[in-house]
Design an enzyme around this catalytic site. Structure first.
Site, mmCIF file in Angstrom:
data_model
loop_
_atom_site.group_PDB
_atom_site.id
_atom_site.type_symbol
_atom_site.label_atom_id
_atom_site.label_comp_id
_atom_site.label_asym_id
_atom_site.label_seq_id
_atom_site.Cartn_x
_atom_site.Cartn_y
_atom_site.Cartn_z
ATOM 1 N N TYR A 41 -1.958 7.326 0.027
ATOM 2 C CA TYR A 41 -1.007 6.278 -0.342
ATOM 3 C C TYR A 41 -0.379 6.516 -1.703
ATOM 4 O O TYR A 41 0.807 6.213 -1.907
ATOM 5 C CB TYR A 41 -1.672 4.898 -0.261
ATOM 6 C CG TYR A 41 -2.669 4.590 -1.340
ATOM 7 C CD1 TYR A 41 -2.287 3.936 -2.505
ATOM 8 C CD2 TYR A 41 -4.021 4.942 -1.205
ATOM 9 C CE1 TYR A 41 -3.199 3.645 -3.497
ATOM 10 C CE2 TYR A 41 -4.935 4.644 -2.193
ATOM 11 C CZ TYR A 41 -4.533 4.001 -3.335
ATOM 12 O OH TYR A 41 -5.442 3.719 -4.327
ATOM 13 N N GLU A 55 8.583 -13.201 12.688
ATOM 14 C CA GLU A 55 8.406 -14.004 13.893
ATOM 15 C C GLU A 55 7.909 -13.163 15.069
ATOM 16 O O GLU A 55 7.295 -13.690 16.002
ATOM 17 C CB GLU A 55 9.706 -14.712 14.268
ATOM 18 C CG GLU A 55 10.819 -13.805 14.748
ATOM 19 C CD GLU A 55 12.093 -14.574 15.073
ATOM 20 O OE1 GLU A 55 12.056 -15.383 16.021
ATOM 21 O OE2 GLU A 55 13.098 -14.363 14.381
ATOM 22 N N ALA A 61 0.341 9.447 -3.160
ATOM 23 C CA ALA A 61 1.365 10.481 -2.988
ATOM 24 C C ALA A 61 2.616 9.912 -2.331
ATOM 25 O O ALA A 61 3.746 10.159 -2.781
ATOM 26 C CB ALA A 61 0.799 11.630 -2.153
#
Length: 484
Positions: free
Chosen positions: A179, A472, A181
């Site tokens: 994450y 939604e 990088a």
């Protein structure tokens, strides 16, 4: 009366350590001290979550003029002023550090701006020569980025160094697929840097849901990041040794600035362009090589093992469910234990420690169903099991939709989002939720509440949608896409 200088001595002034110290002092009436050798606030505030998220915000403005024009606004894209942003960023980090210091002071915690090591089961020694005793010692020293075992790896920088660059490079090679990088790839790309990313594995963001990480990778490439999987560095050297010139040029700053920066961060941020040869045989020259190849706990040379504290292979402090080490008087929380390396988790561990030790309420830390966000572009929010992990556990239904959201579809941009639920066929509980979309982190926080409470798919179905929104779709998916 006590035979110790303190009831509690905390080593580490990050979010977990500061919270534990404050609560123990202000709510449990304990006499508390805390030592921090660097800046108060730790990784998250000083060199992680906070500055990184502010850089994400800065980088996202790059695409706004084009999108605004599609909505009728006459806006022109200008240049990004890194020195101006960096000045304001540093001022904000200074402010937050002072907040941490003030909170400790107001709680009655005595602080030492010094390195502390464990010199006894009830004793710490400070770098200024002082020795202090405590009934309980809490280690909350966090972790640090590591470089790979590669010749000339010192020519690259690590994530801590990004915030200290005098000027932005024109080109960067990011090595890694986690994450950190991927977040910095998106940030630097948005700020106008030419980004190449190498990852040795088959797909980035290993450990996350395959479908979700696949969409992130697709969108990263769509936004101009040259993402190469199955690729690693084979060789690297100063570019001048290969008679090459950099497309981006070297970093600026005075000679003293460069010397200070190199000394502070052991980085090559000011050493000039780097020549790289990849495992696929290609060669290139980059202004900066950023290694985002992992983090290790800060437990080295702390005297822990000499006192009987057990360390894991990577240096992580081994603790039980109550954050207690093999030495009854010594506890550890946060990244140094390498359990779940997230700031809110370290804070929870600190609170549970105080409940257990100072309030007579043994509290085990709950590490199950923790929502988290990856601030890639687009963001990914996740809680619970991914499809691959879930189907190894039990039969599941997969509810999933991917679409172009209204906002970017109107602007004729190719961006896509993904909403995904993993549902147990037996219990009907939602085992996992995965969102890839702008502001996915904001959405997953609320989904995390429902999933933590044990919500079923039918609970989601009974919830009326908020229209028109992307989110939604989480409550309008009626038919499973597949079972596994």
């Amino acid at each position: 009366m006590t035979d110790f200088d303190y009831d509690l001595f905390v080593i580490g002034g990050g979010s977990g350590g500061v919270r534990a110290a404050r609560v123990a002092a202000s709510e449990a009436g304990a006499k508390v001290a805390l030592a921090e050798e660097d800046r108060y606030g730790g990784t998250c505030v000083i060199r992680g979550c906070v500055p990184k998220k502010l850089m994400v915000f800065a980088s996202e403005y790059a695409g706004m003029p084009d999108e605004a024009q599609a909505y009728g606004w006459d806006m022109q894209r200008g240049g990004f002023d890194w020195p101006a942003f960096k000045t304001k960023l540093n001022a904000e980090l200074d402010r937050l550090e002072q907040v941490y210091r003030r909170l400790l002071s107001e709680s009655g915690v005595e602080t030492f701006d010094a390195r502390a090591t464990v010199s006894g089961q009830h004793e710490v020694t400070l770098s200024d020569g002082q020795t202090k005793s405590a009934k309980h010692i809490l280690v909350a020293t966090g972790g640090h980025p590591v470089r790979p075992d590669l010749p000339n790896a010192h020519l690259g920088i690590v994530s801590d160094d990004i915030f200290h660059l005098e000027n932005l490079p024109k080109s960067v090679l990011i090595v890694g697929g986690g994450y950190i990088a991927c977040e910095f790839a998106g940030i630097l790309n948005g700020l106008g840097v030419k980004v190449t990313q190498y990852y040795r594995g088959a797909q980035i963001l290993r450990g996350f849901d395959d479908e979700a990480r696949g969409l992130v990778a697709e969108q990263m490439r769509e936004r101009g990041i040259d993402l190469k999987v199955g690729t690693n560095i084979l060789e690297m050297a100063p570019a001048k040794e290969h008679d090459s010139t950099s497309e981006g040029g070297a970093m600026g700053g005075t000679a003293q600035d460069r010397a200070d920066l190199a000394q502070m961060h052991e980085s090559a941020a000011t050493k000039g362009p780097v020549w790289v040869k990849s495992t696929s045989g290609t060669e290139g020259v980059f202004d900066v090589v950023l290694f985002a190849t992992g983090r290790d706990p800060n437990s080295k040379d702390m005297g822990l093992e000499a006192q009987g504290v057990k360390l894991g292979r990577r240096g992580q402090i081994e603790v039980d469910a109550y954050s207690q080490t093999a030495v009854p008087s010594i506890y550890a929380i946060g990244d140094v234990t390498d359990r779940v390396n997230l700031t809110p988790v370290a804070i929870r561990e600190g609170m549970a420690f105080v409940e257990t030790v100072f309030k007579g309420n043994p509290t085990a830390v709950d590490h199950d169903l923790i929502p988290s966000a990856i601030f890639t572009q687009p963001e990914m929010g996740t809680v619970g099991l991914g499809e691959e992990a879930a189907r190894e556990q039990e039969p599941v239904e997969i509810y999933c939709t991917s679409f172009r959201p209204m906002r970017t579809a109107f602007a004729e941009k190719p961006d896509r989002v993904l909403m995904k639920l993993i549902v147990s066929i037996k219990t009907r509980k939602v085992l996992g939720c995965h969102i890839v979309a702008p502001n996915a982190g904001e959405m997953i926080q609320l989904a995390g509440v429902a999933i933590k409470m044990g919500a079923t798919k039918e609970d989601f179905d009974r919830t009326v949608a908020v229209h028109p929104t992307m989110s939604e779709e989480i409550v309008t998916m009626r038919s499973p896409m597949r079972t596994a």
